[in-house]
Every structure is written in C-alpha cells, then in structure tokens.
Design a protein around this motif. Structure first.
Motif, mmCIF file in Angstrom:
data_model
loop_
_atom_site.group_PDB
_atom_site.id
_atom_site.type_symbol
_atom_site.label_atom_id
_atom_site.label_comp_id
_atom_site.label_asym_id
_atom_site.label_seq_id
_atom_site.Cartn_x
_atom_site.Cartn_y
_atom_site.Cartn_z
ATOM 1 N N ALA A 10 0.827 -1.197 0.000
ATOM 2 C CA ALA A 10 0.000 0.000 0.000
ATOM 3 C C ALA A 10 0.864 1.249 0.000
ATOM 4 O O ALA A 10 2.086 1.187 0.142
ATOM 5 N N GLY A 11 0.219 2.375 -0.155
ATOM 6 C CA GLY A 11 0.931 3.647 -0.170
ATOM 7 C C GLY A 11 0.229 4.628 -1.084
ATOM 8 O O GLY A 11 -0.800 4.317 -1.683
ATOM 9 N N GLY A 20 0.128 -9.415 6.702
ATOM 10 C CA GLY A 20 0.797 -8.150 6.970
ATOM 11 C C GLY A 20 0.819 -7.284 5.732
ATOM 12 O O GLY A 20 0.216 -7.624 4.711
ATOM 13 N N ALA A 21 1.533 -6.164 5.827
ATOM 14 C CA ALA A 21 1.543 -5.208 4.722
ATOM 15 C C ALA A 21 2.857 -4.447 4.650
ATOM 16 O O ALA A 21 3.577 -4.323 5.640
ATOM 17 N N ILE A 22 3.140 -3.959 3.464
ATOM 18 C CA ILE A 22 4.211 -2.994 3.231
ATOM 19 C C ILE A 22 3.546 -1.665 2.941
ATOM 20 O O ILE A 22 2.658 -1.589 2.086
ATOM 21 N N VAL A 23 3.944 -0.622 3.662
ATOM 22 C CA VAL A 23 3.516 0.729 3.323
ATOM 23 C C VAL A 23 4.696 1.393 2.626
ATOM 24 O O VAL A 23 5.717 1.667 3.239
ATOM 25 N N LEU A 24 4.546 1.625 1.326
ATOM 26 C CA LEU A 24 5.608 2.227 0.542
ATOM 27 C C LEU A 24 5.494 3.741 0.631
ATOM 28 O O LEU A 24 4.406 4.302 0.488
ATOM 29 N N ALA A 25 6.620 4.408 0.894
ATOM 30 C CA ALA A 25 6.621 5.859 1.103
ATOM 31 C C ALA A 25 7.611 6.533 0.164
ATOM 32 O O ALA A 25 8.614 5.943 -0.243
ATOM 33 N N ASP A 26 7.314 7.783 -0.158
ATOM 34 C CA ASP A 26 8.174 8.634 -0.984
ATOM 35 C C ASP A 26 8.413 9.913 -0.182
ATOM 36 O O ASP A 26 7.459 10.604 0.182
ATOM 37 N N THR A 27 9.667 10.229 0.127
ATOM 38 C CA THR A 27 9.953 11.390 0.977
ATOM 39 C C THR A 27 9.532 12.707 0.339
ATOM 40 O O THR A 27 9.379 13.706 1.029
ATOM 41 N N ILE A 36 -3.313 -4.796 11.572
ATOM 42 C CA ILE A 36 -2.551 -5.571 10.591
ATOM 43 C C ILE A 36 -1.084 -5.145 10.669
ATOM 44 O O ILE A 36 -0.774 -3.970 10.481
ATOM 45 N N PRO A 37 -0.176 -6.074 10.965
ATOM 46 C CA PRO A 37 1.247 -5.703 11.057
ATOM 47 C C PRO A 37 1.761 -5.143 9.732
ATOM 48 O O PRO A 37 1.402 -5.650 8.664
ATOM 49 N N PHE A 38 2.600 -4.118 9.815
ATOM 50 C CA PHE A 38 3.131 -3.539 8.581
ATOM 51 C C PHE A 38 4.548 -3.026 8.801
ATOM 52 O O PHE A 38 4.973 -2.751 9.922
ATOM 53 N N THR A 39 5.270 -2.932 7.694
ATOM 54 C CA THR A 39 6.600 -2.348 7.657
ATOM 55 C C THR A 39 6.563 -1.176 6.698
ATOM 56 O O THR A 39 5.960 -1.274 5.626
ATOM 57 N N VAL A 40 7.174 -0.069 7.059
ATOM 58 C CA VAL A 40 7.258 1.088 6.171
ATOM 59 C C VAL A 40 8.556 0.987 5.372
ATOM 60 O O VAL A 40 9.632 0.821 5.944
ATOM 61 N N ALA A 41 8.425 1.062 4.042
ATOM 62 C CA ALA A 41 9.590 1.000 3.159
ATOM 63 C C ALA A 41 9.663 2.303 2.371
ATOM 64 O O ALA A 41 8.737 2.643 1.637
ATOM 65 N N VAL A 42 10.739 3.046 2.561
ATOM 66 C CA VAL A 42 10.926 4.309 1.852
ATOM 67 C C VAL A 42 11.582 4.010 0.508
ATOM 68 O O VAL A 42 12.716 3.524 0.454
ATOM 69 N N ASN A 43 10.839 4.264 -0.561
ATOM 70 C CA ASN A 43 11.351 4.025 -1.907
ATOM 71 C C ASN A 43 12.287 5.176 -2.286
ATOM 72 O O ASN A 43 11.853 6.326 -2.391
ATOM 73 N N CYS A 44 13.553 4.875 -2.461
ATOM 74 C CA CYS A 44 14.568 5.911 -2.706
ATOM 75 C C CYS A 44 14.640 6.259 -4.194
ATOM 76 O O CYS A 44 15.402 5.646 -4.955
ATOM 77 N N PHE A 45 13.829 7.216 -4.600
ATOM 78 C CA PHE A 45 13.802 7.645 -5.995
ATOM 79 C C PHE A 45 15.072 8.414 -6.336
ATOM 80 O O PHE A 45 15.634 9.127 -5.491
ATOM 81 N N GLU A 46 15.512 8.284 -7.575
ATOM 82 C CA GLU A 46 16.671 9.043 -8.035
ATOM 83 C C GLU A 46 16.343 10.533 -8.006
ATOM 84 O O GLU A 46 15.280 10.956 -8.449
ATOM 85 N N GLY A 47 17.263 11.319 -7.458
ATOM 86 C CA GLY A 47 17.065 12.762 -7.394
ATOM 87 C C GLY A 47 16.311 13.234 -6.174
ATOM 88 O O GLY A 47 16.277 14.437 -5.895
ATOM 89 N N ALA A 48 15.691 12.297 -5.434
ATOM 90 C CA ALA A 48 14.956 12.687 -4.219
ATOM 91 C C ALA A 48 15.944 12.854 -3.070
ATOM 92 O O ALA A 48 16.930 12.121 -2.962
ATOM 93 N N ARG A 49 15.674 13.822 -2.208
ATOM 94 C CA ARG A 49 16.546 14.066 -1.063
ATOM 95 C C ARG A 49 16.477 12.894 -0.096
ATOM 96 O O ARG A 49 15.405 12.344 0.169
#
Length: 201
Positions: free
Chosen positions: A23-24, A109-116, A134-147
């Motif tokens: 999700a995200g 469970g779930a993955i919560v995908l995040a973009d800074t 529902i157990p979840f892990t937050v995963a920050v997707n490291c986009f190119e060019g993103a801080r």
C-alpha cells in the motif's frame, strides 16, 4: 539381501501461502515493487491517466507518471520451498479505497511504501493498518534525485510506533524487495507469538 538407496520419491512439500498487501500513496512505486519480485507475470489493472483525471490525481513529484492502478496488482514469490507469498498491490487514490477492505481480508501483513517527496501520502495507509491491527513495515522508496533523510527523521515525521520497522529500499530491485517481505513476515510472526494476532476484517 542387500538394501540399496530407497527409490521412493521425496514427498512434495505443501507450501504455506500467505497474503501480503502493498500500500501507499499514488505514484509511490507499488506496481514496480510487485513486478520486481513476482515470479509470475504480475496481474495489473492499470489505466492511462487522462486530462479528466488531472484535477483528482495529484501529479506533484510524479509528473512523468502516465498510468494508474484502478483495482489491484497481483504477484507471487516463493521465499522457501514451504512458504509462498501472494502480493496484492492496492490502488493509491482516495476514490479506490473502498477496495481496501476486500483486499485486506486474510492478510498476514503489509508494506507501506513511502516517498519522501510526498510523505503525507502514506499517512492514510499507516492509519488503516494501525486501526485494523494488521502488522506492517514502512519502506521508503529511494527515488533518483529525491533528497535522502536519516531513518530517524522519517520515523519521527510519520510518528511510527517503536515496533514498526522502517527500511530504505529500491522498489525496482528484487533483492531489496525480498528483504522487505522477509521483514514483514518476521514482524507479523513475532506479534502472533505475543498473542497480538492480525485483525484483517
């Protein structure tokens, strides 16, 4: 009478199948993540973005995006001979949230995908899984060019509970995604051992 090596074939292992949600927010990389790790051709329900949808779909930060998921993404990965994960990517826009309750049924469970660049877009997913247990892990997707920010900074911005794991990832990279999936399963099993069973209803 000599006894040789048994000619019996090894009994096939019946794998345990587990359901994981991805999700995200809109444009955060959910479809990419499922496609990167799925061992089957992913089922996708993407439609082309139109001019009519521009007032509804906020493209700030993802201006190059041309399609959007309107139902779900589906993929499968075998982590071990006896463990298979089914992945369900949820649509990110508010108008498709009515599908989430159906997709969440039976999820381990779930993955919560995040973009800074659009961190606030994952608040709704975090709140959804917290309220339903529902157990979840937050995963920050490291986009190119993103801080890039330290994990402690991102965790504070999201106001995550201490037991929620937060990891940096590349949604395009199979090994990176596999590591997240293992983290989600392990987190859910730890909570189950404590008697905090997921409530996916």
């Amino acid at each position: 009478m000599a006894f040789g090596r048994s000619s019996r074939k090894k009994t096939p292992v019946e794998p345990v199948t587990l359901k994981i949600l991805v999700a995200g927010g809109f444009g955060v990389g959910k479809t990419t993540l499922v496609g990167a790790v799925s061992e089957i051709r992913p089922l996708r329900t993407e439609e082309v973005l139109t001019e009519a949808g521009r007032p509804v779909d906020d493209l700030h930060g993802v201006e190059a995006k041309t399609t959007t998921t309107v139902a779900m993404d589906f993929g499968r990965i075998t982590l071990r001979e006896d463990l298979v994960l089914y992945l369900f990517g949820t649509p990110g826009q508010d108008r498709f949230w009515f599908l989430w309750d159906e997709l969440a049924q039976g999820a381990l469970g779930a993955i919560v995908l995040a973009d800074t660049r659009r961190l606030e877009d994952c608040f709704a997913a975090i709140d959804y899984f917290e309220r339903r247990g529902i157990p979840f892990t937050v995963a920050v997707n490291c986009f190119e060019g993103a801080r890039r920010y330290p994990t402690e900074t991102v965790r504070a911005a999201l106001d995550l509970d201490p037991e929620v794991e937060l990891v940096m990832c590349d949604a395009r990279d199979r090994e990176s995604v596999k590591a997240i999936l293992v983290a989600v399963v392990e987190h859910a099993l730890v909570l189950a051992d404590r008697g905090q069973q997921p409530v996916a209803t």
